[in-house]
Design an enzyme around this catalytic site. Structure first.
Site, PDB file in Angstrom:
ATOM      1  N   ARG A  54      -0.881 114.451  92.172  1.00  0.00           N
ATOM      2  CA  ARG A  54      -0.780 115.106  90.873  1.00  0.00           C
ATOM      3  C   ARG A  54      -1.657 114.478  89.800  1.00  0.00           C
ATOM      4  O   ARG A  54      -2.310 115.169  89.033  1.00  0.00           O
ATOM      5  CB  ARG A  54       0.666 115.015  90.336  1.00  0.00           C
ATOM      6  CG  ARG A  54       1.556 116.137  90.644  1.00  0.00           C
ATOM      7  CD  ARG A  54       2.982 115.610  90.665  1.00  0.00           C
ATOM      8  NE  ARG A  54       3.079 114.676  91.765  1.00  0.00           N
ATOM      9  CZ  ARG A  54       3.365 115.054  93.003  1.00  0.00           C
ATOM     10  NH1 ARG A  54       3.660 116.294  93.260  1.00  0.00           N
ATOM     11  NH2 ARG A  54       3.395 114.179  93.995  1.00  0.00           N
ATOM     12  N   THR A  55      -1.615 113.165  89.722  1.00  0.00           N
ATOM     13  CA  THR A  55      -2.282 112.533  88.579  1.00  0.00           C
ATOM     14  C   THR A  55      -3.777 112.827  88.623  1.00  0.00           C
ATOM     15  O   THR A  55      -4.367 113.309  87.654  1.00  0.00           O
ATOM     16  CB  THR A  55      -2.007 111.019  88.555  1.00  0.00           C
ATOM     17  OG1 THR A  55      -0.602 110.826  88.577  1.00  0.00           O
ATOM     18  CG2 THR A  55      -2.582 110.374  87.308  1.00  0.00           C
ATOM     19  N   LYS A  83     -17.121  95.873 100.229  1.00  0.00           N
ATOM     20  CA  LYS A  83     -18.126  94.806 100.391  1.00  0.00           C
ATOM     21  C   LYS A  83     -17.779  93.582  99.561  1.00  0.00           C
ATOM     22  O   LYS A  83     -18.521  92.607  99.542  1.00  0.00           O
ATOM     23  CB  LYS A  83     -19.505  95.329  99.965  1.00  0.00           C
ATOM     24  CG  LYS A  83     -19.990  96.511 100.778  1.00  0.00           C
ATOM     25  CD  LYS A  83     -21.339  97.006 100.249  1.00  0.00           C
ATOM     26  CE  LYS A  83     -21.791  98.238 101.017  1.00  0.00           C
ATOM     27  NZ  LYS A  83     -23.000  98.828 100.416  1.00  0.00           N
ATOM     28  N   ARG A 104      -6.897 104.470  88.276  1.00  0.00           N
ATOM     29  CA  ARG A 104      -5.642 104.051  88.914  1.00  0.00           C
ATOM     30  C   ARG A 104      -5.964 102.904  89.849  1.00  0.00           C
ATOM     31  O   ARG A 104      -6.913 102.972  90.638  1.00  0.00           O
ATOM     32  CB  ARG A 104      -4.995 105.199  89.687  1.00  0.00           C
ATOM     33  CG  ARG A 104      -3.808 104.706  90.508  1.00  0.00           C
ATOM     34  CD  ARG A 104      -2.986 105.798  91.076  1.00  0.00           C
ATOM     35  NE  ARG A 104      -2.195 106.459  90.046  1.00  0.00           N
ATOM     36  CZ  ARG A 104      -1.182 107.275  90.311  1.00  0.00           C
ATOM     37  NH1 ARG A 104      -0.848 107.537  91.570  1.00  0.00           N
ATOM     38  NH2 ARG A 104      -0.514 107.846  89.334  1.00  0.00           N
ATOM     39  N   HIS A 132       2.168 103.613  82.978  1.00  0.00           N
ATOM     40  CA  HIS A 132       1.636 104.926  83.342  1.00  0.00           C
ATOM     41  C   HIS A 132       1.711 105.804  82.091  1.00  0.00           C
ATOM     42  O   HIS A 132       2.490 106.753  82.025  1.00  0.00           O
ATOM     43  CB  HIS A 132       2.493 105.501  84.477  1.00  0.00           C
ATOM     44  CG  HIS A 132       1.848 106.602  85.251  1.00  0.00           C
ATOM     45  ND1 HIS A 132       0.641 107.166  84.918  1.00  0.00           N
ATOM     46  CD2 HIS A 132       2.272 107.255  86.374  1.00  0.00           C
ATOM     47  CE1 HIS A 132       0.346 108.116  85.790  1.00  0.00           C
ATOM     48  NE2 HIS A 132       1.323 108.180  86.684  1.00  0.00           N
TER      49      HIS A 132
HETATM   50  C1  NCD Z   1       4.307 108.098  90.051  1.00  0.00           C
HETATM   51  C2  NCD Z   1       3.282 106.981  90.042  1.00  0.00           C
HETATM   52  O1  NCD Z   1       2.277 107.034  90.738  1.00  0.00           O
HETATM   53  O2  NCD Z   1       3.526 106.059  89.269  1.00  0.00           O
HETATM   54  N1  NCD Z   1       3.748 109.309  90.430  1.00  0.00           N
HETATM   55  C3  NCD Z   1       2.988 110.013  89.541  1.00  0.00           C
HETATM   56  O3  NCD Z   1       2.012 109.540  89.006  1.00  0.00           O
HETATM   57  N2  NCD Z   1       3.403 111.264  89.257  1.00  0.00           N
HETATM   58  C4  NCD Z   1       5.558 107.752  90.741  1.00  0.00           C
HETATM   59  C5  NCD Z   1       5.512 107.207  92.155  1.00  0.00           C
HETATM   60  O4  NCD Z   1       4.762 106.297  92.486  1.00  0.00           O
HETATM   61  O5  NCD Z   1       6.324 107.660  92.954  1.00  0.00           O
END
Ligand code: NCD
Length: 304
Positions: A54-55, A83, A104, A132
């Site tokens: 999703r993100t 590397k 991320r 987040h």
């Molecule tokens: C979450 C995350 O990655 O922090 N998911 C998300 O971004 N929607 C929750 C998770 O890791 O389950």
């Protein structure tokens, strides 16, 4: 390239209430009138060194629908990280190609490390067990849509509060709105960490910590469920804790009318699929709002 917009979004505390209001207004506009090509001529890098569905895709869809373009890392093994290149070197170079970096990374603090060397804004899309912030932004937007307000409500955060970065950021965000009371329900070993609890205490926020979900359900306006994250738990911990708090229709039935169940997703077994069709189930609507809110955030971030 926008040189006047060197603000990074690392923690939810990097957003002022004015920022949030402006981003929400833009989101309202997108949902009402559709997308404008306000990111035309913009190239954004989405660098995902940790799994995501999703993100990453909501960021990328929001960018494309706003007329921008994307370059992406989805498989860290295919980058020079293999590397031995550091995050800092990767970010330093990629920031010379693009207008913003959405990052991320599996370590808390990674986004702020990236921000130190980046010549363009870094947006934290999840740094290990850290924060987040963009998740919390659309969580708040979801609450505003469902309850019609961002204050005067009771949220119950449930399950894996120690490692779940989405609830860490959300709690810090909600602390600035009047009369939001918070209950943290979890096994003691998965309790919300003291850094966040200490902040709440300092701010005079009304919160309680308990293992008893049933006692707090009838007064909850929002129940925020979390995933037991195998990636941070040992096998034995995971097996012992994974079924402790499962939301079923009989749990949902104890909630008051109008109250909602949220979840950042992905879920495993912590919300029964039989809950999905109930009026309390809000997690798929929540997930859908991620795309317009992230589009609005980037439009705002790169233009103000
Ligand atoms: C979450 C995350 O990655 O922090 N998911 C998300 O971004 N929607 C929750 C998770 O890791 O389950």
């Amino acid at each position: 390239m926008n040189t006047n917009t060197m603000r990074h979004l690392i923690s939810i505390t990097d957003l002022t209430t004015n920022d949030i209001n402006a981003i929400f207004q833009r989101t309202d506009q997108i949902l009402h009138d559709g997308f404008q090509p306000t990111l035309a001529h913009t190239v954004i890098a989405t660098l995902f060194f940790e799994p995501s569905t999703r993100t990453r895709l909501s960021f990328e869809t929001g960018i494309l629908r706003s007329g921008g373009r994307v370059i992406s890392v989805t498989d860290p093994a295919a980058t020079s990280t293999t590397k031995g290149e550091t995050l800092e070197d990767t970010v330093r170079v990629i920031s010379s190609y693009v207008d913003a970096i959405v990052l991320r990374y599996p370590e808390a603090g990674a986004a702020s490390r990236a921000a130190i060397v980046s010549t363009v804004p870094v947006i934290n899309a999840g740094d290990g067990t850290g924060e987040h912030p963009t998740q919390s932004l659309y969580d708040l937007y979801t609450i505003r849509q469902a309850l019609g307000r961002t204050d005067h409500f009771h949220i119950v955060c449930l399950g894996n509060l120690k490692y779940y970065r989405a609830t860490r950021s959300l709690v810090r965000l909600l602390a600035r709105y009047p009369n939001v009371t918070m209950t943290f329900v979890s096994a003691p070993e998965l309790a919300m960490k003291t850094d966040i609890l200490d902040e709440l205490t300092q701010q005079g926020i009304n919160y309680q910590v308990t293992t008893n979900l049933t006692s707090v359900l009838p007064t909850a306006d929002v129940v925020y469920q979390t995933r037991m994250q195998k990636e941070w738990l040992s096998d034995t911990e995971y097996q012992r804790l994974k079924d402790q708090y499962i939301i079923t229709p009989s749990v949902a039935a104890q909630m008051k009318p109008g109250a909602i169940i949220m979840h950042a997703l992905p879920r495993v077994n912590e919300i029964s699929p039989t809950v999905d069709s109930l009026p309390q189930a809000y997690y798929f609507k929540q997930a859908a709002l991620g795309m317009p809110v992230r589009a609005a955030l980037l439009q705002y971030w790169l233009q103000t």
